[in-house]
Design an enzyme around this catalytic site. Structure first.
Site, short mmCIF file in Angstrom:
data_model
loop_
_atom_site.label_atom_id
_atom_site.label_comp_id
_atom_site.label_asym_id
_atom_site.label_seq_id
_atom_site.Cartn_x
_atom_site.Cartn_y
_atom_site.Cartn_z
CG ASP A 209 -1.27 3.57 4.54
OD1 ASP A 209 -1.60 2.67 5.32
OD2 ASP A 209 -1.91 4.63 4.41
CB SER A 233 -3.99 3.83 8.79
OG SER A 233 -4.07 3.30 7.49
CD GLN A 283 -2.05 0.27 8.13
OE1 GLN A 283 -2.94 -0.28 7.48
NE2 GLN A 283 -1.34 1.28 7.66
#
Length: 293
Positions: A209, A233, A283
């Site tokens: 991440d 996110s 993502q």
């Protein structure tokens, strides 16, 4: 940073990912040590993955996860993870996990597990980039450019973290030069994470991440420290292709095919130093310019 400090930080990450089982299929993840504010999304993903791993035998390692972030987490509080055992087949197993804080879900995660078996094989080649040995890590880059960087960002850089990251090329806020939406960085866990390969997969989920969402903002010279930007996110996916160690250098190669409508889509490939492709990521996130809202 000394070897003793690195060992302590590696143990810090191990403790964060080493969940407590409180009941069958219920696990508790500790609060972020010295944490404050919103939880780091990668930490919740890594803990959720580890809770699913704890309900599957070692003969079926995890090969993929898909997560949706629903609410911001509180870094000062533990997280409860409830695992649903959807299927245990001969080759595959599937699990669903809900992460809960204060009685409300903050993340949903689905994970799939597959027995190790032979198969036809190919992979993309690792990008031709400088190795990690001659590059500065982000803490060193911050000290070199301290006069140009926001104080809040410098404080974040100076806070000891279990992951060392060495960018191949500098990104915002180290440089505001607009460029193509692609970047690469070397990353590893400081210290020794032990020999449990599933712990290394959870650590990769945690680390994946970092930096990925910012890739879509490189053409605009924007970064997470910018007060006119709002980042979050929205979903996150990881595919695990092969075994690796997170306490050895891995190259995270990222690109962004698209951004628009206050969202950005990003992809990543993770290679070992000898060129094996061991994981891929994707993502989408909120990248809202508040001055345009």
């Amino acid at each position: 940073m000394s070897e003793t400090d690195d060992t302590a930080l590696g143990q810090w990450l191990h403790d964060v990912l080493d969940l407590e089982q409180v009941e069958q299929d219920y696990f508790r993840g500790i609060a972020t040590p010295q944490g404050r504010g919103r939880s780091f999304g990668g930490q919740v993903v890594g803990q959720a993955l580890m809770s699913a791993i704890r309900t599957v035998g070692p003969e079926r390692p995890v090969h993929s996860l898909h997560a949706y972030f629903m609410r911001p987490g509180d870094a000062t509080q533990p997280v409860l993870f409830q695992v649903e055992r959807d299927r245990d087949g001969r080759s595959f197993a599937t699990r669903r996990v809900v992460a809960v804080q204060a009685g409300k879900p903050i993340l949903n995660l689905a994970a799939s597990f597959h027995v190790t078996e032979p198969g036809l094989s190919h992979q993309y080649q690792m990008p031709d980039v400088p190795g990690p040995e001659g590059l500065m890590n982000e803490e060193q880059l911050g000290e070199e450019r301290a006069d140009e960087l926001p104080e809040e960002f410098l404080q974040w850089l100076r806070t000891p973290r279990p992951i060392e990251m060495r960018p191949v090329s500098v990104r915002p806020p180290f440089s505001r030069e607009p460029r193509e939406p692609a970047q690469a960085m070397w990353m590893r866990v400081r210290g020794n994470l032990g020999d449990d390969l599933e712990m290394h997969r959870a650590a990769l989920a945690y680390t994946s991440d970092f930096g990925l969402l910012g890739t879509c903002m490189l053409p605009f010279g924007k970064g997470f420290s910018d007060r006119d930007m709002q980042f979050a996110s929205l979903d996150h996916a990881v595919w695990f292709h092969d075994d690796f160690r997170m306490d050895e250098w891995l190259l995270y190669s990222m690109d962004s095919p698209w951004a628009g409508g206050a969202r950005g889509f990003n992809r990543g490939q993770i290679f070992t130093q000898d060129g094996r492709l061991v994981a891929s990521t994707a993502q989408e996130g909120l990248v809202r310019n508040v001055t345009l809202s």
